[in-house]
Design an enzyme around this catalytic site. Structure first.
Site, mmCIF file in Angstrom:
data_model
loop_
_atom_site.group_PDB
_atom_site.id
_atom_site.type_symbol
_atom_site.label_atom_id
_atom_site.label_comp_id
_atom_site.label_asym_id
_atom_site.label_seq_id
_atom_site.Cartn_x
_atom_site.Cartn_y
_atom_site.Cartn_z
ATOM 1 N N ASP A 155 -13.754 24.381 67.462
ATOM 2 C CA ASP A 155 -13.935 25.570 67.764
ATOM 3 C C ASP A 155 -15.308 26.096 67.343
ATOM 4 O O ASP A 155 -15.733 26.929 66.565
ATOM 5 C CB ASP A 155 -12.923 26.377 67.174
ATOM 6 C CG ASP A 155 -12.966 27.950 67.405
ATOM 7 O OD1 ASP A 155 -13.458 28.133 68.575
ATOM 8 O OD2 ASP A 155 -12.469 28.846 66.885
ATOM 9 N N CYS A 235 -8.328 43.203 72.954
ATOM 10 C CA CYS A 235 -7.175 42.126 72.184
ATOM 11 C C CYS A 235 -7.588 42.513 70.632
ATOM 12 O O CYS A 235 -8.785 42.696 70.104
ATOM 13 C CB CYS A 235 -7.816 40.863 72.454
ATOM 14 S SG CYS A 235 -7.014 39.554 71.364
#
Length: 370
Positions: A155, A235
């Site tokens: 990531d 979100c």
């Protein structure tokens, strides 16, 4: 790419050419020894046309919000060789993160006085843990082959992690856009090694979501706008972690007590009844973050925030954003003298961002009492 440090085994005489089938099996065994639950291999040269066009459409719709890094790397995200020249394979790995001692997530979410923190963030920063293990795996590959052209990711770069994991057979993309496996649900981290070793590739697995839409239906802000399509600007994970500004007022009540991330779409997923407890001590609960009150966390000063969250992924959002998120949680909490006092204490905070959210929170309590 790392510099070559020894003779390239791909150029060795035929009697010394590596057995790549055996090497792939060895790499997977090493991965298990290093704490990964599974390792699979994808062809980095495989066409990613559909995924790439989907990404470009997602970006053009502005669903990435302020995550400019999602757009600035262009096709390097879907074409590994443009990011790391010479890449032939993507080695994908997954590592479970659910700690054994954490309080039940639904119990915390339903307790308005508590602060809910996404379960992946209760322990040590996964970037460091996963990357360090992948580096050890890469070191073993180099020691075995003498070949050192690779790059490790967790990531940490423009890599379509879920897409490569799906192509490698590690799992399938769920309707919430996360990777799912039949063995462990989705409660795990992903990491990758880009390499130019021509390892045999693994076959993808089928999609097992069927007609289920539980993840879509439960999303507090309806951020999953269609199967496999997320509007990040709605979100809660984006709003509490990636977004640096003033959270839209219409969304604040929907956030509830989720102050760092949101797990609802994972918690409701039937496949996560198989989610496995991690054996990694690094992911054990720290500072009681699985079951701590909003008031207590809101009372931390900057030094306490920096000290207690040292080595935690939470620390990267910074103290100001942390207080902003907690103020929203307190605005949604049941009214009590302790909650009102905590908010009043920061009514004139030095940060305009914090002040705005605190005053909004106080207004919520005023409306309820009138």
């Amino acid at each position: 790419m790392q510099e070559k440090t020894s003779k390239d085994p791909l150029q060795d005489p035929p009697d010394r050419v590596l057995d790549f089938i055996q090497l792939a099996g060895t790499i997977k065994a090493w991965g298990k020894e290093l704490g990964f639950q599974d390792i699979c291999i994808a062809d980095a040269g495989a066409q990613m046309t559909q995924a790439e066009s989907g990404l470009l459409e997602w970006l053009s719709n502005g669903y990435h919000g302020e995550m400019d890094y999602m757009a600035k790397h262009g096709t390097r995200r879907s074409r590994p060789a443009e990011l790391v020249p010479g890449t032939l394979r993507v080695i994908s790995a997954r590592m479970n993160y659910m700690p054994s001692s954490a309080r039940d997530s639904w119990e915390v979410i339903q307790d308005g006085e508590k602060a809910f923190i996404s379960r992946y963030a209760l322990g040590r920063d996964y970037h460091k843990v996963v990357r360090a293990r992948l580096q050890k795996l890469a070191d073993k590959i180099v020691a075995e082959t003498g070949h050192s052209n690779y790059r490790v990711f967790s990531d940490s770069a423009p890599v379509m992690e879920v897409e490569w994991a799906q192509k490698s057979g590690l799992g399938w993309r769920g309707k919430h856009t996360l990777l799912l496996t039949r063995e462990s649900g989705s409660m795990f981290f992903l990491g990758e090694i880009y390499t130019d070793l021509p390892l045999p590739i693994d076959d993808p697995v089928g999609n097992h979501c069927g007609s289920c839409t539980k993840c879509i239906d439960i999303c507090p802000t309806q951020a999953i706008i269609a199967p496999y399509r997320l509007d990040a600007t709605r979100c809660i994970s984006y709003l509490t972690i990636e977004f640096k500004g003033s959270i839209p007022e219409a969304l604040r009540p929907l956030i509830g007590n989720r102050v760092y991330g949101c797990d609802d779409c994972q918690l409701i997923c039937p496949w996560n009844k198989y989610a496995s407890i991690t054996a990694e001590n690094d992911f054990s609960v720290r500072n009681g973050l699985d079951d701590t009150s909003l008031v207590e966390l809101f009372g931390w000063n900057r030094e306490e925030f920096d000290t207690r969250l040292a080595g935690s992924p939470i620390r990267r959002i910074g103290y100001e954003q942390w207080l902003r998120n907690l103020a929203v949680g307190l605005g949604n909490a049941p009214s009590s003298p302790a909650v009102i006092a905590a908010l009043q204490e920061r009514r004139d905070d030095v940060s305009p961002l914090v002040r705005e959210h605190v005053r909004w929170a106080l207004k919520q309590h005023e409306r309820r009492s009138s």
